[in-house]
Design a protein around this motif. Sequence first.
Motif, PDB file in Angstrom:
ATOM      1  N   LEU A 188       9.236   8.748  25.634  1.00 55.20           N
ATOM      2  CA  LEU A 188       8.993   9.548  26.827  1.00 55.20           C
ATOM      3  C   LEU A 188       7.563   9.297  27.268  1.00 55.20           C
ATOM      4  O   LEU A 188       6.616   9.650  26.556  1.00 55.20           O
ATOM      5  N   ALA A 189       7.394   8.667  28.420  1.00 51.34           N
ATOM      6  CA  ALA A 189       6.061   8.323  28.913  1.00 51.34           C
ATOM      7  C   ALA A 189       5.835   8.985  30.259  1.00 51.34           C
ATOM      8  O   ALA A 189       6.780   9.281  31.003  1.00 51.34           O
ATOM      9  N   THR A 190       4.572   9.214  30.572  1.00 55.38           N
ATOM     10  CA  THR A 190       4.245   9.835  31.856  1.00 55.38           C
ATOM     11  C   THR A 190       2.981   9.216  32.429  1.00 55.38           C
ATOM     12  O   THR A 190       2.144   8.676  31.704  1.00 55.38           O
ATOM     13  N   GLY A 191       2.867   9.284  33.752  1.00 59.25           N
ATOM     14  CA  GLY A 191       1.673   8.788  34.413  1.00 59.25           C
ATOM     15  C   GLY A 191       1.465   7.300  34.231  1.00 59.25           C
ATOM     16  O   GLY A 191       2.421   6.524  34.090  1.00 59.25           O
ATOM     17  N   VAL A 192       0.214   6.907  34.167  1.00 54.49           N
ATOM     18  CA  VAL A 192      -0.123   5.485  34.142  1.00 54.49           C
ATOM     19  C   VAL A 192       0.279   4.788  32.852  1.00 54.49           C
ATOM     20  O   VAL A 192       0.244   3.558  32.780  1.00 54.49           O
ATOM     21  N   THR A 236      13.808   9.355  16.326  1.00 52.06           N
ATOM     22  CA  THR A 236      12.406   9.605  16.653  1.00 52.06           C
ATOM     23  C   THR A 236      12.221   9.704  18.163  1.00 52.06           C
ATOM     24  O   THR A 236      12.785   8.912  18.918  1.00 52.06           O
ATOM     25  N   VAL A 237      11.418  10.662  18.583  1.00 51.88           N
ATOM     26  CA  VAL A 237      10.992  10.775  19.978  1.00 51.88           C
ATOM     27  C   VAL A 237       9.493  10.489  20.018  1.00 51.88           C
ATOM     28  O   VAL A 237       8.706  11.128  19.307  1.00 51.88           O
ATOM     29  N   VAL A 238       9.104   9.511  20.835  1.00 49.49           N
ATOM     30  CA  VAL A 238       7.695   9.117  20.950  1.00 49.49           C
ATOM     31  C   VAL A 238       7.206   9.467  22.342  1.00 49.49           C
ATOM     32  O   VAL A 238       7.817   9.076  23.344  1.00 49.49           O
ATOM     33  N   THR A 239       6.124  10.216  22.429  1.00 43.35           N
ATOM     34  CA  THR A 239       5.516  10.526  23.726  1.00 43.35           C
ATOM     35  C   THR A 239       4.290   9.647  23.920  1.00 43.35           C
ATOM     36  O   THR A 239       3.528   9.416  22.976  1.00 43.35           O
ATOM     37  N   ILE A 246      -3.065  16.926  22.082  1.00 43.11           N
ATOM     38  CA  ILE A 246      -2.902  18.371  22.018  1.00 43.11           C
ATOM     39  C   ILE A 246      -2.585  18.906  23.411  1.00 43.11           C
ATOM     40  O   ILE A 246      -3.372  18.732  24.347  1.00 43.11           O
ATOM     41  N   GLY A 247      -1.429  19.512  23.555  1.00 48.87           N
ATOM     42  CA  GLY A 247      -1.152  20.307  24.750  1.00 48.87           C
ATOM     43  C   GLY A 247      -0.560  19.615  25.946  1.00 48.87           C
ATOM     44  O   GLY A 247      -0.153  20.287  26.887  1.00 48.87           O
ATOM     45  N   GLY A 248      -0.494  18.305  25.958  1.00 49.97           N
ATOM     46  CA  GLY A 248       0.053  17.612  27.116  1.00 49.97           C
ATOM     47  C   GLY A 248       1.545  17.405  26.988  1.00 49.97           C
ATOM     48  O   GLY A 248       2.293  18.288  26.545  1.00 49.97           O
ATOM     49  N   LEU A 249       2.030  16.209  27.373  1.00 50.72           N
ATOM     50  CA  LEU A 249       3.444  15.897  27.238  1.00 50.72           C
ATOM     51  C   LEU A 249       3.877  15.991  25.779  1.00 50.72           C
ATOM     52  O   LEU A 249       4.912  16.580  25.458  1.00 50.72           O
ATOM     53  N   GLY A 250       3.091  15.410  24.875  1.00 50.75           N
ATOM     54  CA  GLY A 250       3.426  15.459  23.457  1.00 50.75           C
ATOM     55  C   GLY A 250       3.494  16.876  22.935  1.00 50.75           C
ATOM     56  O   GLY A 250       4.381  17.225  22.147  1.00 50.75           O
ATOM     57  N   GLY A 251       2.566  17.711  23.371  1.00 53.76           N
ATOM     58  CA  GLY A 251       2.581  19.103  22.957  1.00 53.76           C
ATOM     59  C   GLY A 251       3.817  19.830  23.442  1.00 53.76           C
ATOM     60  O   GLY A 251       4.437  20.604  22.704  1.00 53.76           O
TER      61      GLY A 251
END
Length: 312
Positions: A188-192, A236-239, A246-251
């Motif tokens: 799961l990726a976000t942004g750039v 496995t889920v990888v962000t 801390i606190g972003g998509l992974g959080g």
Amino acid sequence: MRNAFADEITSLAETDERIVLLSGDIGNRLFNTFRDRWPQRFYNIGVAEANLIGAAAGLAVCGLHPVTYTIAAFAVYRCFEQIRVDLAAQHLPVVVVGTGAGLAYSANGPTHHSCEDLAILRTLPGLTLLSPCDAVELRLALRYALTVSGPVYLRIGKKGEPIVHDSQPPRDITRPIQLRSGERILVLATGVMVAAALEAADQLRADGRAIEVVSLPVIKPFPSDWLHQRAGGFETVVTVEEHGVIGGLGGAVAELVSEWSAPRPRVLRLGTSDLYVHEAGEQAHLRQHYHLDVASIVERLQTAWLEAENTP
């Protein structure tokens, strides 16, 4: 992305007279066309970011649809109280655009880096968080942001980001966008960082390891039902994000998965570590420092694949 933003907001303003653009003393040439066409709808507030948000709130109360634009680090960290009290608490339709998010302003140092913005703003009730990966997603995200009844933070890059959706543009920006199909590992990726995650996955695919890659342009409200349904079939889920671990998509993903009944997938968060970087260098150098370059992502995914493969 910023050129696409300027072009898209100018296009949207043609048919929506409520759109007002407020700048924090940047993008002066970028918005020349908008300013020349509608001088009464463009305001350069100057280096006064708290006032930028306050003025936008006042315009929203008057029935307009303000869009503010400045460097992400200044748009969020200098204005958290104003975003919280003036926008979120009153649920006003203001779009706060933070340009150069993440490590885009790399050489300017940690004062200009923006790797905590999602973590901070995710705490505010009723605030929508958008994080497009390229100019295609940005245009869709801006259109969507202007339909939201409450405040929106639109987190964008700076310039030169590769186009991810060059062949098949997404139809719905509000849902996760699958870019590669695969097994064992769901990225799961976000942004750039979407482009880097794709490149890493394609390298592994050439070695016979098909990893699923999904772009998440909406961080809040998070698609929790989708995640629960989709992630259940992966070990496995990888962000992946150009933001702190801390606190972003992974959080957000870790919080949700921790509440599921077992068995549940392991969550691996790739982002900037819990340390400020005090080195001079361009964005590529800082990604290497934080192990967010393609080679480092490939290595982490290879390790995750082997671990998933050997898990009973």
